[in-house]
Every structure is written in structure tokens, then in C-alpha cells.
Write a protein that holds these residues in place. Structure first.
Motif, short mmCIF file in Angstrom:
data_model
loop_
_atom_site.label_atom_id
_atom_site.label_comp_id
_atom_site.label_asym_id
_atom_site.label_seq_id
_atom_site.Cartn_x
_atom_site.Cartn_y
_atom_site.Cartn_z
N LYS A 112 0.84 -1.19 0.00
CA LYS A 112 0.00 0.00 0.00
C LYS A 112 0.88 1.25 0.00
CE LYS A 112 -4.03 -1.98 2.35
NZ LYS A 112 -4.96 -1.84 3.49
N LEU A 113 0.29 2.34 -0.52
CA LEU A 113 1.02 3.60 -0.60
C LEU A 113 0.52 4.62 0.41
CD1 LEU A 113 1.15 3.96 -4.49
CD2 LEU A 113 2.81 2.88 -2.99
N ARG A 115 1.39 5.13 3.46
CA ARG A 115 2.49 5.75 4.20
C ARG A 115 3.19 6.82 3.35
NH1 ARG A 115 7.52 4.53 3.56
NH2 ARG A 115 6.91 2.66 2.41
N LEU A 116 3.29 6.59 2.06
CA LEU A 116 3.96 7.56 1.19
C LEU A 116 3.16 8.87 1.10
CD1 LEU A 116 5.21 5.35 -1.77
CD2 LEU A 116 6.40 6.03 0.31
N ILE A 117 1.84 8.77 1.14
CA ILE A 117 1.02 9.98 1.09
C ILE A 117 1.30 10.85 2.31
CG2 ILE A 117 -1.34 10.87 0.99
CD1 ILE A 117 -0.49 9.43 -1.53
N ILE A 118 1.40 10.23 3.47
CA ILE A 118 1.67 11.00 4.70
C ILE A 118 3.08 11.59 4.67
CG2 ILE A 118 1.81 10.83 7.22
CD1 ILE A 118 -0.21 8.56 7.05
N MET A 137 -4.35 13.48 -14.82
CA MET A 137 -4.02 12.08 -15.14
C MET A 137 -5.22 11.17 -14.90
SD MET A 137 -1.52 9.95 -16.03
CE MET A 137 0.09 10.62 -15.61
N VAL A 138 -5.92 11.35 -13.79
CA VAL A 138 -7.06 10.49 -13.47
C VAL A 138 -8.18 10.69 -14.48
CG1 VAL A 138 -8.87 10.08 -11.76
CG2 VAL A 138 -6.51 10.32 -11.02
N HIS A 139 -8.46 11.92 -14.86
CA HIS A 139 -9.51 12.16 -15.86
C HIS A 139 -9.11 11.64 -17.24
CE1 HIS A 139 -11.19 14.92 -12.82
NE2 HIS A 139 -12.31 14.84 -13.50
N LEU A 140 -7.81 11.65 -17.53
CA LEU A 140 -7.36 11.10 -18.81
C LEU A 140 -7.61 9.61 -18.89
CD1 LEU A 140 -5.79 11.21 -21.49
CD2 LEU A 140 -3.68 10.98 -20.17
N GLU A 224 -0.82 5.05 -10.30
CA GLU A 224 -0.95 4.28 -9.05
C GLU A 224 -0.84 5.19 -7.84
OE1 GLU A 224 1.24 0.49 -6.81
OE2 GLU A 224 1.98 1.25 -8.74
N PHE A 225 0.10 6.12 -7.88
CA PHE A 225 0.25 7.06 -6.76
C PHE A 225 -0.90 8.06 -6.73
CE2 PHE A 225 1.85 11.10 -5.08
CZ PHE A 225 2.24 10.70 -3.81
N TYR A 226 -1.31 8.55 -7.91
CA TYR A 226 -2.36 9.56 -7.96
C TYR A 226 -3.71 9.00 -7.53
CZ TYR A 226 0.78 12.74 -10.44
OH TYR A 226 1.81 13.58 -10.78
N GLU A 227 -3.98 7.75 -7.81
CA GLU A 227 -5.23 7.14 -7.35
C GLU A 227 -5.30 7.14 -5.83
OE1 GLU A 227 -6.76 3.82 -10.50
OE2 GLU A 227 -4.87 3.41 -9.51
N THR A 228 -4.21 6.76 -5.19
CA THR A 228 -4.18 6.77 -3.73
C THR A 228 -4.32 8.18 -3.18
OG1 THR A 228 -2.67 4.87 -3.86
CG2 THR A 228 -2.89 5.95 -1.73
N LEU A 229 -3.62 9.14 -3.80
CA LEU A 229 -3.69 10.53 -3.33
C LEU A 229 -5.10 11.08 -3.46
CD1 LEU A 229 -2.49 13.25 -2.48
CD2 LEU A 229 -1.82 13.61 -4.87
N LEU A 230 -5.75 10.87 -4.61
CA LEU A 230 -7.09 11.42 -4.81
C LEU A 230 -8.10 10.73 -3.91
CD1 LEU A 230 -8.75 13.45 -6.36
CD2 LEU A 230 -9.04 11.77 -8.19
N GLY A 231 -7.90 9.44 -3.63
CA GLY A 231 -8.79 8.77 -2.68
C GLY A 231 -8.72 9.38 -1.29
N PHE A 232 -7.51 9.70 -0.83
CA PHE A 232 -7.36 10.36 0.47
C PHE A 232 -7.98 11.74 0.47
CE2 PHE A 232 -4.38 7.06 1.54
CZ PHE A 232 -4.38 7.03 2.92
N VAL A 233 -7.77 12.49 -0.62
CA VAL A 233 -8.32 13.85 -0.70
C VAL A 233 -9.84 13.82 -0.70
CG1 VAL A 233 -8.50 15.88 -2.16
CG2 VAL A 233 -6.28 14.82 -1.80
N ASN A 234 -10.43 12.91 -1.49
CA ASN A 234 -11.89 12.81 -1.52
C ASN A 234 -12.45 12.43 -0.15
OD1 ASN A 234 -11.99 13.46 -4.21
ND2 ASN A 234 -12.14 11.37 -4.93
N PHE A 235 -11.77 11.52 0.53
CA PHE A 235 -12.21 11.12 1.88
C PHE A 235 -12.23 12.32 2.82
CE2 PHE A 235 -11.04 9.86 6.18
CZ PHE A 235 -12.01 8.92 6.48
N LYS A 236 -11.17 13.10 2.80
CA LYS A 236 -11.08 14.26 3.68
C LYS A 236 -12.13 15.31 3.32
CE LYS A 236 -9.01 17.08 6.64
NZ LYS A 236 -8.98 16.85 8.09
N LEU A 237 -12.32 15.55 2.03
CA LEU A 237 -13.27 16.58 1.61
C LEU A 237 -14.70 16.18 1.91
CD1 LEU A 237 -11.70 17.65 -1.81
CD2 LEU A 237 -11.61 18.88 0.35
#
Length: 599
Positions: A112-113, A115-118, A137-140, A224-237
Motif C-alpha cells: 500500500k502507498l 504511508r507515502l502519502i503521509i 491524469m485520473v480524468h485522462l 498508481e500514486f495519484y489514485e491513492t492521493l485522490l482517494g485520500f483527498v476525496n475522503f477528507k473533503l
């Protein structure tokens, strides 16, 4: 012995100790080049440019601290486990041991990534600032065809669609969209989230083809990294607006491919999971707070629809996202303007317009929208429809109670936050130029004519539906004329100031040269006889100015001199660009007048 002599094998110093080439870094980490690239992308390590390249200019250098940072990362061990696992599967298949191969395939090593997001984003604001490339990238990838056997897995494309729809639902729900522009590359959007401006690009709804000249391995690593990042951002928002995450989609709307619309309904119902009174998600406490959260129940159903994997070109569920939202009285003025721009307006989308984009934009500014197809909130025959968005020259049936406009009208209204007249956007007419809101016309030195017209609409303060052609509003016309005259007066004053400043500099130069007022008056009196002398004086002044510039450049450092020259080159390019635009405008006007005369 020389002063700086260092025996062989001793510790290195300077750039030789601070930087390391890529080949040596791969050997130092004992991994393959592909794994090294993937690890650098995930950890955010990029090549450096040392001042002195000790091993030649043709090599790629990394900072030694970055390589030491990678050496202690647990991902290296995971990548080694994955490599060993693949070898075991290959060996079992070679020995035709199908049972062992199946067992190995069912238990692959994973990582899992989180830890890298933090690590890379200590605060949430840091993640928002780095979200531009992530959203693009995600929309592409969300627009790519979900076909088995392609280089991109279907599950990855479905996940990108889900994340992109979740992001759009939040932006529409909170009225955070600020600018939008249609270009050849796609559609640009800019939103303001917690004080941060986020800009991303979405491709047009066309059939995408996976070409062979693109390294999808590198792009999939970024994804792969951007999917994890956007998932965290959506969760927080989502939790910041008291909405459950991840959403649960309505099965009926899922089947109709209306996931964005379903998500909007879920968010409008907006359940409050983080209430201090309902801590722990206990059903009894939820029933006690049922009266307070009656409006949020419907929003929960809307947001639920975003999570499903459905075609991206189908109607989205971002409608009704702003239905009677409980906004605070202390919200910003810009949010209020966005929330009420299309208030009390009802839109209907024909099948040929960019449906996904309009289903995202219209609800973000308070409008109600429907489309042609199953699962639509209302039909085309609804008498309450005020605007129908059409992009074809003729209509089979025309309703006199509504406006038929082209899609560009929506984008231009959004960019100036005013409902502008529909005269220039009527079906069958050539629409006016689409002005980009991301360009500063004052800095560019060129202000398009239609930009002045839009400013006139904005200053007119019209916050209502404009009349159809033939029913013009005199007050609106007068306000636009006044705005144009004010702009012309401002330009005239600016030009006069520039001329006065130029005159002052000329007089200052003449004073330095020793020219008196009497001499100047005599020269003017004898201008016919002393033209040659004036030319010589002007040449002398120009030469003196050039010499002064050369002396000033010689005093400053080489770096500052280069910056000055770069600024001068940039200004010259802008001037040439403005001149080119003026020439094109004159040519277009002359050709249009010639065509009018022929008729």
C-alpha cells in the motif's frame, strides 16, 4: 606534494561526494532500472543538475541523500518479494504444476502507498497544492476505453471514473468551480478548495486510441500514486461537509449509467457521520437525529452513485447537487454568486452537446438540468424548461417558451458570473470568440473586442434571463456602451501618460546634453534649414542612450544581464504577437467587408 592532493581510495569531496549517476545508484540499491524508476516516481525523487558534472554531461545525476533515502524504504523489499513470486509462478508453470501455480497466483504479495502519502504531504493543504497533475491524469485514464486485453486494466479505468466522479460531485456540491474553458486539448476547469486554486484538464468525449509511442508503464506508475492521493483527498473533503465516504450507489441509477446524477442525489441528502452527538455510527442515535438530518438523507443516496464502474460518456449524476443546501450565512460572496448564477433556471441537454461537462457545470452554479435518455429527471416537453442547449442548426420541434442556445453560452456565463444575453448564441449563428479566463489581457498587451463586451455585461449587473433577439433591453445597451466608453477613456489616458513620460525622458536627455530652451526654440524656428543637425542630434542622443545601457549592463553581474536580455526578448515577442493579431484582425475585417459588398 600538491596542496589538494588526495590519495586514491580516500573519501571523495565536493560534487563527487554529493551526487551519483543513475547507473551507480541502481548498483548501489541492487535493483533493476525499471524498479528504480518506479521507486523514484512513488517517493518523489527526481534527477538533479550539479554545477560541475564530474563524470560527464551525458549522464543523469541524483543527490546522494535521495539515494540513501530510497535505500531504507520498505518498498524495495516488497518489490523483491514480487520478483521472487513471479519466478516461482514461472517455475511452477514450466514444471506443469498447475495446483502450485494457482495457489501462488491467489496469494500474490501486495503493498500500500498510504504511508507515502503521509510522508510527501504532511498537511492537507500540501496535497491540494499538488493536485493539478493528479486530476488531469485520473480524468485522462477515465476517458480510455474499458476493454479486456488492452495495456490498461479495466479495473484501473473503472477506479479512475469513480474517483473523478467523486471529485466532480464535491466541487459541484460546494459550488467551488470558478473558471472553465474549451480548448483543442480538452476542457480546462479551475476550482477553489480551501483557499487553493486547482486547475485540471479533461479530454473531450471522443473515442480514445492507445498508441504505441507512449510508455504506459511510467504513466501507470504515476497513476498508481495519484489514485491513492485522490482517494485520500476525496475522503477528507467528503467528511469536511459531513457526508459519508465511500458513497453507496443506487442500483437502479447504476443500471441506467447515471452514476453522477445518483452521486449528486446522495450528496444532497448529506448524512452527517461526524456529528458529536452521533459518534460511533449507532442506528439508535441516527434515528434520534432523523428530524435534523431529513434533508441530508436524500443527499446520501445521490453521492452513493458515484462509486460504480460505468461508461464515462453516459449522463452524470452531478445534477441537483445544490438543491436547498444548508449554506452558512457567513459564506464567501464568491460562493453565493456561484450558487445563485443559474438559480431558478431549468436546462435541457440535447444528445449532441458535451453532456458530461454540462452536467458538472450547471449544478455547480445552482441550475437544474436534464438530458435526453433514460433516468433523466424530466422530459423535453416540460413547460418549466427555460433553456435548451443545442448544437445542431435545425430543430424538429421548437418551444416558444424557452431559449435555444449553443453550449458556449454556458461557459461564457460561468466565466463572468453573469447571465448574458442569448442573442449571439442562438442556434444557427456563428458564436462569438471563446475568450479564455486564464489569460491576463493587460499583461499580454492585447484586449479582444469581445472581452470588452463581456466586461460590459458584467458591469451592467444583469442577474436575470436576457431577452431574445428583437426584444432588446435599452438599459442593457446603454450600460454596455458606457462600459466601452469608460474602457476607451482609460486607454486614452494611459496613452497620454506614456507620451508625457516619453517627453520627460527626452527633455532629461537634452538637459544632460547641455541643450538650453533658447537653443531649442532657435532650432524649431530654423527647422527647415537645420533638419540635418536635428538628425545628428537625435543620433547622438540615441548613441548616448545606447552607451548608457551598455555601461549599465557592464556593471551588473552576468546572471542579471542574462535576465534583462531574457525580459527584453519576452517583451519583443509579446509586441510581435500583438502586431500579428492586429494584422489578422484587419485582414478578417477586410475580407468580411468584401463579402458583404459582393452580396
Amino acid at each position: 606534494m600538491p596542496k589538494h592532493y588526495r590519495p586514491a581510495g580516500k573519501k571523495k569531496e565536493g560534487n563527487a561526494a554529493k551526487y551519483i549517476t543513475r547507473t551507480k545508484a541502481v548498483k548501489y540499491l541492487q535493483i533493476s532500472l525499471a524498479v528504480f524508476r518506479k521507486l523514484c516516481i512513488l517517493k518523489g525523487v527526481f534527477p538533479r543538475e550539479p554545477k560541475k558534472k564530474v563524470e560527464g554531461n551525458h549522464k543523469t545525476y541524483y543527490h546522494m541523500k535521495d539515494i540513501a533515502f530510497l535505500a531504507h524504504d520498505p518498498l524495495i523489499e516488497k518489490f523483491r518479494e514480487i520478483k521472487v513470486h513471479r519466478k516461482k509462478v514461472k517455475k511452477a508453470m514450466a514444471k506443469k504444476n498447475r495446483d502450485l501455480a494457482d495457489r501462488l497466483l491467489n496469494r500474490p504479495p501486495t503493498y500500500k502507498l498510504d504511508r507515502l502519502i503521509i510522508e510527501r504531504y504532511p498537511s492537507f493543504v500540501d496535497a491540494l497544492r499538488d493536485l493539478d497533475d493528479c486530476l488531469t491524469m485520473v480524468h485522462l485514464f477515465a476517458a480510455l476505453p474499458a476493454i479486456e486485453g488492452e495495456r490498461v486494466q479495466v479495473q484501473r479505468i473503472h477506479n479512475c471514473r469513480r474517483l473523478s466522479h467523486e471529485w466532480q460531485a464535491y466541487i459541484s456540491r460546494t459550488n467551488s468551480l470558478r473558471k472553465t474553458f474549451i480548448s483543442v486539448k480538452g476542457i480546462y476547469y479551475q476550482a477553489e478548495v480551501q483557499g487553493q486554486k486547482i486547475t485540471w484538464l479533461t479530454p473531450h468525449a471522443l473515442q480514445q486510441v492507445l498508441t504505441d509511442d507512449v510508455d504506459f508503464n511510467v504513466m501507470l506508475t504515476f497513476l498508481e500514486f495519484y489514485e491513492t492521493l485522490l482517494g485520500f483527498v476525496n475522503f477528507k473533503l467528503y467528511h469536511s461537509i459531513n457526508v459519508n465516504y465511500p458513497p453507496i450507489l443506487d442500483p437502479r441509477l447504476e443500471a441506467l449509467a447515471a452514476e453522477l446524477y445518483a452521486l449528486s442525489r446522495y450528496m444532497s441528502s448529506g448524512r452527517l457521520p461526524g456529528n458529536p452527538e452521533s459518534n460511533g455510527l449507532i442506528e439508535d442515535k441516527e434515528t434520534e437525529n432523523n428530524k435534523e438530518s431529513s434533508k441530508t438523507d436524500e443527499s446520501e443516496l445521490r453521492l452513493a452513485q458515484l462509486q460504480h464502474q460505468l461508461p464515462a460518456n453516459e449522463p452524470g449524476a452531478l445534477m441537483h447537487l445544490v438543491e436547498e443546501s444548508t449554506a452558512d450565512d457567513t459564506e464567501e460572496e464568491s460562493v453565493k454568486e456561484c450558487r445563485t448564477l443559474f438559480k431558478d433556471l431549468k436546462f435541457y441537454l440535447s444528445r449532441e452537446v458535451p453532456r458530461e461537462s454540462l452536467l458538472f457545470i450547471i449544478p455547480a452554479f445552482g441550475g437544474t438540468v436534464s438530458w435526453e435518455g433514460e433516468g433523466a429527471p424530466f422530459d423535453e416537453t416540460d413547460q418549466d424548461i427555460t433553456h435548451q442547449i443545442v448544437d445542431r442548426p435545425t430543430q424538429s420541434h421548437v418551444f416558444l417558451s424557452r431559449h435555444y442556445v449553443q453550449p458556449q453560452w454556458i461557459f461564457d456565463c460561468v466565466n463572468i458570473l453573469k447571465v448574458i444575453p442569448t442573442d449571439d448564441y442562438i442556434v444557427g449563428r456563428v458564436p462569438p470568440p471563446h475568450i479564455s479566463p486564464f489569460v491576463d489581457n493587460d499583461k499580454e498587451g492585447h484586449i479582444p473586442d469581445y472581452a470588452v463586451t463581456l466586461e460590459g455585461y458584467k458591469s451592467a449587473g444583469q442577474n436575470q434571463v436576457m431577452p431574445l433577439p428583437g426584444l432588446g433591453d435599452e438599459d442593457l445597451g446603454n450600460s454596455i456602451v458606457e462600459a466601452k466608453s469608460e474602457h476607451n477613456e482609460f486607454a486614452k489616458k494611459k496613452k497620454e501618460l506614456e507620451m508625457q513620460e516619453k517627453k520627460y525622458h527626452e527633455e532629461l536627455k537634452m538637459e544632460i546634453e547641455g541643450t538650453t530652451f533658447s537653443n531649442l526654440s532657435n532650432k524649431k524656428a530654423d527647422s527647415a534649414a537645420d533638419v540635418a543637425d536635428e538628425d545628428e542630434a537625435q543620433a547622438a542622443i540615441d548613441q548616448a542612450e545606447k552607451d548608457a545601457d551598455d555601461i549599465a549592463k557592464s556593471v551588473v553581474s552576468r546572471r542579471k544581464r542574462g535576465l534583462i536580455e531574457a525580459m527584453q526578448i519576452s517583451n519583443d515577442r509579446k509586441k510581435s504577437k500583438v502586431e500579428l493579431l492586429k494584422q489578422r484582425k484587419k485582414a478578417a475585417e477586410s475580407s468580411a467587408s468584401a463579402k458583404a459588398k459582393r452580396r
